[in-house]
Design an enzyme around this catalytic site. Sequence first.
Site, PDB file in Angstrom:
ATOM      1  N   PHE A  45       7.825   1.136  -6.808  1.00  0.00           N
ATOM      2  CA  PHE A  45       6.747   1.533  -7.712  1.00  0.00           C
ATOM      3  C   PHE A  45       7.232   2.006  -9.071  1.00  0.00           C
ATOM      4  O   PHE A  45       6.578   1.821 -10.067  1.00  0.00           O
ATOM      5  CB  PHE A  45       5.941   2.676  -7.070  1.00  0.00           C
ATOM      6  CG  PHE A  45       5.006   2.213  -5.984  1.00  0.00           C
ATOM      7  CD1 PHE A  45       4.795   0.876  -5.725  1.00  0.00           C
ATOM      8  CD2 PHE A  45       4.320   3.149  -5.220  1.00  0.00           C
ATOM      9  CE1 PHE A  45       3.932   0.468  -4.728  1.00  0.00           C
ATOM     10  CE2 PHE A  45       3.446   2.753  -4.218  1.00  0.00           C
ATOM     11  CZ  PHE A  45       3.251   1.410  -3.969  1.00  0.00           C
TER      12      PHE A  45
ATOM     13  N   GLN B 284       8.696   6.537   3.724  1.00  0.00           N
ATOM     14  CA  GLN B 284       7.460   6.462   2.944  1.00  0.00           C
ATOM     15  C   GLN B 284       7.001   5.011   2.856  1.00  0.00           C
ATOM     16  O   GLN B 284       5.953   4.726   2.302  1.00  0.00           O
ATOM     17  CB  GLN B 284       7.717   6.976   1.523  1.00  0.00           C
ATOM     18  CG  GLN B 284       8.123   8.418   1.473  1.00  0.00           C
ATOM     19  CD  GLN B 284       8.683   8.770   0.092  1.00  0.00           C
ATOM     20  OE1 GLN B 284       7.930   9.097  -0.813  1.00  0.00           O
ATOM     21  NE2 GLN B 284       9.983   8.714  -0.061  1.00  0.00           N
TER      22      GLN B 284
ATOM     23  N   ASP C  45       6.051  -1.058   4.851  1.00  0.00           N
ATOM     24  CA  ASP C  45       6.374  -2.460   5.145  1.00  0.00           C
ATOM     25  C   ASP C  45       6.786  -2.717   6.592  1.00  0.00           C
ATOM     26  O   ASP C  45       6.946  -3.873   6.996  1.00  0.00           O
ATOM     27  CB  ASP C  45       7.462  -2.963   4.182  1.00  0.00           C
ATOM     28  CG  ASP C  45       8.717  -2.072   4.165  1.00  0.00           C
ATOM     29  OD1 ASP C  45       9.094  -1.547   5.225  1.00  0.00           O
ATOM     30  OD2 ASP C  45       9.315  -1.913   3.078  1.00  0.00           O
TER      31      ASP C  45
ATOM     32  N   HIS D  55       3.591   7.314   5.391  1.00  0.00           N
ATOM     33  CA  HIS D  55       2.487   6.782   4.574  1.00  0.00           C
ATOM     34  C   HIS D  55       1.766   5.625   5.265  1.00  0.00           C
ATOM     35  O   HIS D  55       1.084   4.848   4.605  1.00  0.00           O
ATOM     36  CB  HIS D  55       3.015   6.344   3.197  1.00  0.00           C
ATOM     37  CG  HIS D  55       3.396   7.502   2.319  1.00  0.00           C
ATOM     38  ND1 HIS D  55       4.107   7.361   1.162  1.00  0.00           N
ATOM     39  CD2 HIS D  55       3.154   8.828   2.444  1.00  0.00           C
ATOM     40  CE1 HIS D  55       4.289   8.556   0.597  1.00  0.00           C
ATOM     41  NE2 HIS D  55       3.734   9.458   1.365  1.00  0.00           N
TER      42      HIS D  55
ATOM     43  N   CYS E 240     -11.852   0.288   9.154  1.00  0.00           N
ATOM     44  CA  CYS E 240     -13.047   0.409   8.322  1.00  0.00           C
ATOM     45  C   CYS E 240     -13.061   1.805   7.691  1.00  0.00           C
ATOM     46  O   CYS E 240     -12.828   2.797   8.383  1.00  0.00           O
ATOM     47  CB  CYS E 240     -14.288   0.202   9.190  1.00  0.00           C
ATOM     48  SG  CYS E 240     -15.808   0.564   8.295  1.00  0.00           S
TER      49      CYS E 240
ATOM     50  N   CYS F 242     -19.997  -2.240  11.307  1.00  0.00           N
ATOM     51  CA  CYS F 242     -20.968  -1.582  10.427  1.00  0.00           C
ATOM     52  C   CYS F 242     -21.024  -2.188   9.018  1.00  0.00           C
ATOM     53  O   CYS F 242     -21.733  -1.679   8.148  1.00  0.00           O
ATOM     54  CB  CYS F 242     -20.653  -0.089  10.315  1.00  0.00           C
ATOM     55  SG  CYS F 242     -19.198   0.253   9.303  1.00  0.00           S
TER      56      CYS F 242
ATOM     57  N   SER G 208      12.266   8.001  -5.437  1.00  0.00           N
ATOM     58  CA  SER G 208      12.311   8.773  -6.681  1.00  0.00           C
ATOM     59  C   SER G 208      12.011  10.246  -6.418  1.00  0.00           C
ATOM     60  O   SER G 208      12.119  11.066  -7.322  1.00  0.00           O
ATOM     61  CB  SER G 208      11.283   8.213  -7.670  1.00  0.00           C
ATOM     62  OG  SER G 208       9.988   8.301  -7.108  1.00  0.00           O
TER      63      SER G 208
ATOM     64  N   ASN H 299      20.758   6.599  -4.338  1.00  0.00           N
ATOM     65  CA  ASN H 299      19.731   5.968  -5.168  1.00  0.00           C
ATOM     66  C   ASN H 299      20.383   5.142  -6.278  1.00  0.00           C
ATOM     67  O   ASN H 299      21.457   5.488  -6.759  1.00  0.00           O
ATOM     68  CB  ASN H 299      18.818   7.041  -5.791  1.00  0.00           C
ATOM     69  CG  ASN H 299      17.412   6.525  -5.994  1.00  0.00           C
ATOM     70  OD1 ASN H 299      16.698   6.270  -5.031  1.00  0.00           O
ATOM     71  ND2 ASN H 299      16.999   6.346  -7.238  1.00  0.00           N
TER      72      ASN H 299
HETATM   73  P1  NAD Z   1       9.468   4.855  -6.077  1.00  0.00           P
HETATM   74  O1  NAD Z   1       9.163   3.513  -6.613  1.00  0.00           O
HETATM   75  O2  NAD Z   1       8.843   6.028  -6.729  1.00  0.00           O
HETATM   76  O3  NAD Z   1      11.060   5.086  -6.187  1.00  0.00           O
HETATM   77  C1  NAD Z   1      11.980   4.137  -5.743  1.00  0.00           C
HETATM   78  C2  NAD Z   1      13.363   4.625  -6.104  1.00  0.00           C
HETATM   79  O4  NAD Z   1      14.317   3.770  -5.520  1.00  0.00           O
HETATM   80  C3  NAD Z   1      13.634   4.642  -7.619  1.00  0.00           C
HETATM   81  O5  NAD Z   1      14.219   5.887  -7.947  1.00  0.00           O
HETATM   82  C4  NAD Z   1      14.610   3.497  -7.824  1.00  0.00           C
HETATM   83  O6  NAD Z   1      15.546   3.754  -8.844  1.00  0.00           O
HETATM   84  C5  NAD Z   1      15.298   3.426  -6.479  1.00  0.00           C
HETATM   85  N1  NAD Z   1      15.786   2.093  -6.109  1.00  0.00           N
HETATM   86  C6  NAD Z   1      15.250   0.881  -6.390  1.00  0.00           C
HETATM   87  N2  NAD Z   1      15.965  -0.103  -5.816  1.00  0.00           N
HETATM   88  C7  NAD Z   1      16.973   0.521  -5.137  1.00  0.00           C
HETATM   89  C8  NAD Z   1      18.026   0.059  -4.325  1.00  0.00           C
HETATM   90  N3  NAD Z   1      18.212  -1.244  -4.100  1.00  0.00           N
HETATM   91  N4  NAD Z   1      18.854   0.966  -3.770  1.00  0.00           N
HETATM   92  C9  NAD Z   1      18.705   2.292  -3.983  1.00  0.00           C
HETATM   93  N5  NAD Z   1      17.726   2.794  -4.769  1.00  0.00           N
HETATM   94  C10 NAD Z   1      16.856   1.919  -5.324  1.00  0.00           C
HETATM   95  O7  NAD Z   1       9.164   4.848  -4.524  1.00  0.00           O
HETATM   96  P2  NAD Z   1       9.000   6.051  -3.482  1.00  0.00           P
HETATM   97  O8  NAD Z   1       9.813   7.209  -3.903  1.00  0.00           O
HETATM   98  O9  NAD Z   1       9.149   5.460  -2.132  1.00  0.00           O
HETATM   99  O10 NAD Z   1       7.510   6.599  -3.599  1.00  0.00           O
HETATM  100  C11 NAD Z   1       6.373   5.951  -3.963  1.00  0.00           C
HETATM  101  C12 NAD Z   1       5.489   5.265  -2.941  1.00  0.00           C
HETATM  102  O11 NAD Z   1       5.920   3.964  -2.892  1.00  0.00           O
HETATM  103  C13 NAD Z   1       5.456   5.664  -1.517  1.00  0.00           C
HETATM  104  O12 NAD Z   1       4.233   6.241  -1.249  1.00  0.00           O
HETATM  105  C14 NAD Z   1       5.520   4.313  -0.735  1.00  0.00           C
HETATM  106  O13 NAD Z   1       4.512   4.274   0.244  1.00  0.00           O
HETATM  107  C15 NAD Z   1       5.269   3.311  -1.778  1.00  0.00           C
HETATM  108  N6  NAD Z   1       5.841   1.961  -1.738  1.00  0.00           N
HETATM  109  C16 NAD Z   1       6.265   1.391  -0.583  1.00  0.00           C
HETATM  110  C17 NAD Z   1       6.792   0.114  -0.606  1.00  0.00           C
HETATM  111  C18 NAD Z   1       7.250  -0.486   0.686  1.00  0.00           C
HETATM  112  O14 NAD Z   1       6.689  -0.198   1.740  1.00  0.00           O
HETATM  113  N7  NAD Z   1       8.291  -1.332   0.654  1.00  0.00           N
HETATM  114  C19 NAD Z   1       6.916  -0.597  -1.806  1.00  0.00           C
HETATM  115  C20 NAD Z   1       6.450   0.016  -2.973  1.00  0.00           C
HETATM  116  C21 NAD Z   1       5.934   1.285  -2.922  1.00  0.00           C
END
Ligand code: NAD
Length: 236
Positions: free
Chosen positions: A31, A97, A100, A115, A123, A144, A183, A204
């Site tokens: 994200f 979080q 997928d 999450h 629904c 419904c 993040s 990260n």
């Molecule tokens: P976020 O997008 O806020 O942060 C992702 C972090 O991962 C960033 O700091 C980025 O620099 C780092 N990053 C990206 N690629 C990387 C890699 N290959 N190796 C290591 N670090 C890497 O996402 P978040 O903190 O998970 O929080 C936001 C929301 O995103 C959550 O609620 C989640 O449900 C949702 N989300 C989930 C998916 C999924 O299920 N795959 C995808 C997108 C968002």
Amino acid sequence: MREVAKWLSESRYTVILTGAGMSTESGLPDFRSKDGWWKQIDPMKLASTDALLNNYEQFREFYQVRIEALNDCEPHEGHHILAEWEKQGLVQLVATQNVDGFHHRSGSKEVVELHGNIYTTRCQSCRKEASINEFMAENGCSYCDGRLRPNVVLFGEMLPEQAWQRALMAMQKADLVIVIGTSLQVYPVNQLPMMSRGKLVYINADVDEEQHAFHKVIVGKAKETLIQLAAMVGCS
Ligand code: NAD
């Protein structure tokens, strides 16, 4: 990294906490990094209760696109390493979080999806479960005619209580917590590592701010870093 590998080998209770960065190397955008979803679309507008109630067509399209994207993606080696570590007794719980389902798909059994999961649908009005195909076909609820939605936690919603409690208890027990690809901006999950009195490791790709709360910060990609750690603990 060697020190983290040593902590992992010695730890009696290790918890992994993952975010969207765990799955970017599978081809799923996160994200907040530069290729993330939210650079084009404001998450608060689409992945929110407000969008579900007031902008349903766009809300549904946003999730349809995300579900379709999953068809072409698979868990990567890093997910498999975490599953293997669980089998070897090196990891006790993966709290994620991510919606997928990749930790389950790669064989991890002890997984908490904080999450929710994008593969199941319900629904919004009567909470009856529906199939993902009904959601993709843009049907209403068969009971419904209410709005179907994925079983994920939207901005503006509470986390599932059981999942939260399980993750919290695991953090309190842990002597090692490894946080990967998040993040740490989304509340309340970003508070979880601080609930542990164990060693804290943050892996990260981009680390802009000082992460004082962590004992070790590894700037690197999730998959590569896990492969290197696995080689060091002799279990890949
Ligand atoms: P976020 O997008 O806020 O942060 C992702 C972090 O991962 C960033 O700091 C980025 O620099 C780092 N990053 C990206 N690629 C990387 C890699 N290959 N190796 C290591 N670090 C890497 O996402 P978040 O903190 O998970 O929080 C936001 C929301 O995103 C959550 O609620 C989640 O449900 C949702 N989300 C989930 C998916 C999924 O299920 N795959 C995808 C997108 C968002």
